[in-house]
Design an enzyme around this catalytic site. Structure first.
Site, PDB file in Angstrom:
ATOM      1  N   CYS A  81      27.834  58.073  25.323  1.00  0.00           N
ATOM      2  CA  CYS A  81      27.857  56.760  24.668  1.00  0.00           C
ATOM      3  C   CYS A  81      27.788  56.995  23.161  1.00  0.00           C
ATOM      4  O   CYS A  81      28.108  58.090  22.691  1.00  0.00           O
ATOM      5  CB  CYS A  81      26.727  55.863  25.178  1.00  0.00           C
ATOM      6  SG  CYS A  81      25.066  56.488  24.868  1.00  0.00           S
TER       7      CYS A  81
ATOM      8  N   ASN B 245      23.346  57.998  22.550  1.00  0.00           N
ATOM      9  CA  ASN B 245      22.675  58.840  23.561  1.00  0.00           C
ATOM     10  C   ASN B 245      21.200  58.481  23.722  1.00  0.00           C
ATOM     11  O   ASN B 245      20.365  59.333  24.016  1.00  0.00           O
ATOM     12  CB  ASN B 245      22.844  60.338  23.254  1.00  0.00           C
ATOM     13  CG  ASN B 245      22.462  61.272  24.400  1.00  0.00           C
ATOM     14  OD1 ASN B 245      22.021  62.396  24.174  1.00  0.00           O
ATOM     15  ND2 ASN B 245      22.608  60.844  25.621  1.00  0.00           N
TER      16      ASN B 245
ATOM     17  N   CYS C 127      20.560  54.940  25.054  1.00  0.00           N
ATOM     18  CA  CYS C 127      20.541  53.808  25.999  1.00  0.00           C
ATOM     19  C   CYS C 127      21.439  54.069  27.217  1.00  0.00           C
ATOM     20  O   CYS C 127      20.954  54.432  28.291  1.00  0.00           O
ATOM     21  CB  CYS C 127      20.973  52.510  25.311  1.00  0.00           C
ATOM     22  SG  CYS C 127      19.904  52.003  23.946  1.00  0.00           S
ATOM     23  N   ARG C 128      22.747  53.890  27.046  1.00  0.00           N
ATOM     24  CA  ARG C 128      23.642  53.907  28.211  1.00  0.00           C
ATOM     25  C   ARG C 128      23.834  55.292  28.836  1.00  0.00           C
ATOM     26  O   ARG C 128      23.753  55.429  30.068  1.00  0.00           O
ATOM     27  CB  ARG C 128      25.016  53.328  27.819  1.00  0.00           C
ATOM     28  CG  ARG C 128      24.967  51.863  27.473  1.00  0.00           C
ATOM     29  CD  ARG C 128      26.219  51.415  26.757  1.00  0.00           C
ATOM     30  NE  ARG C 128      26.327  52.023  25.432  1.00  0.00           N
ATOM     31  CZ  ARG C 128      27.373  51.891  24.622  1.00  0.00           C
ATOM     32  NH1 ARG C 128      28.417  51.190  25.019  1.00  0.00           N
ATOM     33  NH2 ARG C 128      27.370  52.454  23.434  1.00  0.00           N
ATOM     34  N   SER C 129      24.117  56.301  28.026  1.00  0.00           N
ATOM     35  CA  SER C 129      24.423  57.602  28.651  1.00  0.00           C
ATOM     36  C   SER C 129      23.192  58.275  29.278  1.00  0.00           C
ATOM     37  O   SER C 129      23.321  58.847  30.365  1.00  0.00           O
ATOM     38  CB  SER C 129      25.165  58.545  27.696  1.00  0.00           C
ATOM     39  OG  SER C 129      24.427  58.844  26.545  1.00  0.00           O
TER      40      SER C 129
ATOM     41  N   ASP D 252      27.336  47.747  24.956  1.00  0.00           N
ATOM     42  CA  ASP D 252      26.267  48.326  24.143  1.00  0.00           C
ATOM     43  C   ASP D 252      25.082  47.348  24.105  1.00  0.00           C
ATOM     44  O   ASP D 252      25.215  46.236  23.601  1.00  0.00           O
ATOM     45  CB  ASP D 252      26.825  48.554  22.732  1.00  0.00           C
ATOM     46  CG  ASP D 252      25.819  49.191  21.791  1.00  0.00           C
ATOM     47  OD1 ASP D 252      24.627  49.229  22.134  1.00  0.00           O
ATOM     48  OD2 ASP D 252      26.250  49.644  20.718  1.00  0.00           O
TER      49      ASP D 252
HETATM   50  P1  4NP Z   1      23.807  53.741  23.216  1.00  0.00           P
HETATM   51  O1  4NP Z   1      23.229  52.525  22.348  1.00  0.00           O
HETATM   52  O2  4NP Z   1      25.126  54.125  22.581  1.00  0.00           O
HETATM   53  O3  4NP Z   1      23.975  53.140  24.560  1.00  0.00           O
HETATM   54  O4  4NP Z   1      22.767  54.834  23.132  1.00  0.00           O
HETATM   55  C1  4NP Z   1      23.142  52.539  20.959  1.00  0.00           C
HETATM   56  C2  4NP Z   1      22.088  53.183  20.341  1.00  0.00           C
HETATM   57  C3  4NP Z   1      21.988  53.161  18.972  1.00  0.00           C
HETATM   58  C4  4NP Z   1      22.930  52.497  18.210  1.00  0.00           C
HETATM   59  C5  4NP Z   1      23.997  51.872  18.833  1.00  0.00           C
HETATM   60  C6  4NP Z   1      24.097  51.893  20.222  1.00  0.00           C
HETATM   61  N1  4NP Z   1      22.812  52.458  16.821  1.00  0.00           N
HETATM   62  O5  4NP Z   1      23.658  51.822  16.158  1.00  0.00           O
HETATM   63  O6  4NP Z   1      21.881  53.061  16.245  1.00  0.00           O
END
Ligand code: 4NP
Length: 161
Positions: A9, A12, A14-16, A126
């Site tokens: 993602c 790294n 939340c989703r992944s 996201d």
């Molecule tokens: P992820 O979520 O890609 O599912 O881990 C996010 C975590 C952090 C951010 C965006 C999405 N960020 O902009 O910091």
């Protein structure tokens, strides 16, 4: 040799990591821990070294899935290291393929939602800037997609049935 999956993602956190930990949970239940190995990474460097987001962990633990892991960034050697690379959204997909200038590893990179059988949405949204319900939505989608993915690996790769 084990079959190796990499969930990817943006951050790294939340989703992944949710995909990785859900998949490991299903793999354990199926007694396939020796045969399928999971990892996760982010396309960005924003959260390198961080634990999974506490909102994601809380939502996952509520479903009996503890979240482990430390965020790292996707790197070109991952193309060789892993058999299948799973992107959570289109942006992740394109950012991963941007590391593959010659298109050598294109076929290893798939969209996670392609494996869902009960959801028609094409991307795992996201959840970072949204509310609690976004994290539950991610888990619903990932549970569906991980089940579909495991079924495909069992049939096509491990040929267990
Ligand atoms: P992820 O979520 O890609 O599912 O881990 C996010 C975590 C952090 C951010 C965006 C999405 N960020 O902009 O910091």
């Amino acid at each position: 040799m084990a079959y190796k999956l990499l969930f990817v993602c943006l951050g790294n956190i939340c989703r992944s990591p949710a995909g990785e930990n859900i998949m490991n949970h299903l793999i354990k239940q199926a007694n396939l821990s020796d045969q399928i190995i999971c990892d996760s990474a982010g396309t960005s460097s924003y959260h390198i070294g961080s634990s999974p987001d506490s909102r994601m962990s809380t939502a996952a633990v509520r479903r009996g899935i503890p979240m482990q892991g430390v965020a790292r960034q996707f790197k070109p050697s991952d193309f060789e290291e892993f058999d299948l690379i799973l992107a959570m959204d289109q942006e992740n997909y394109h950012n991963i393929l941007a590391f593959d200038r010659q298109g050598k590893y294109r076929d290893k990179v798939k969209m996670m939602c392609d494996y869902a059988t009960h959801h028609s949405i094409k991307e795992v949204p996201d959840p970072y800037y949204g509310g609690k319900e976004g994290f539950d939505r991610v888990l619903d989608l990932l549970l569906d997609a991980c089940r579909g993915l495991l079924a495909q690996i069992e049939q096509k790769i491990l040929k267990t049935d």
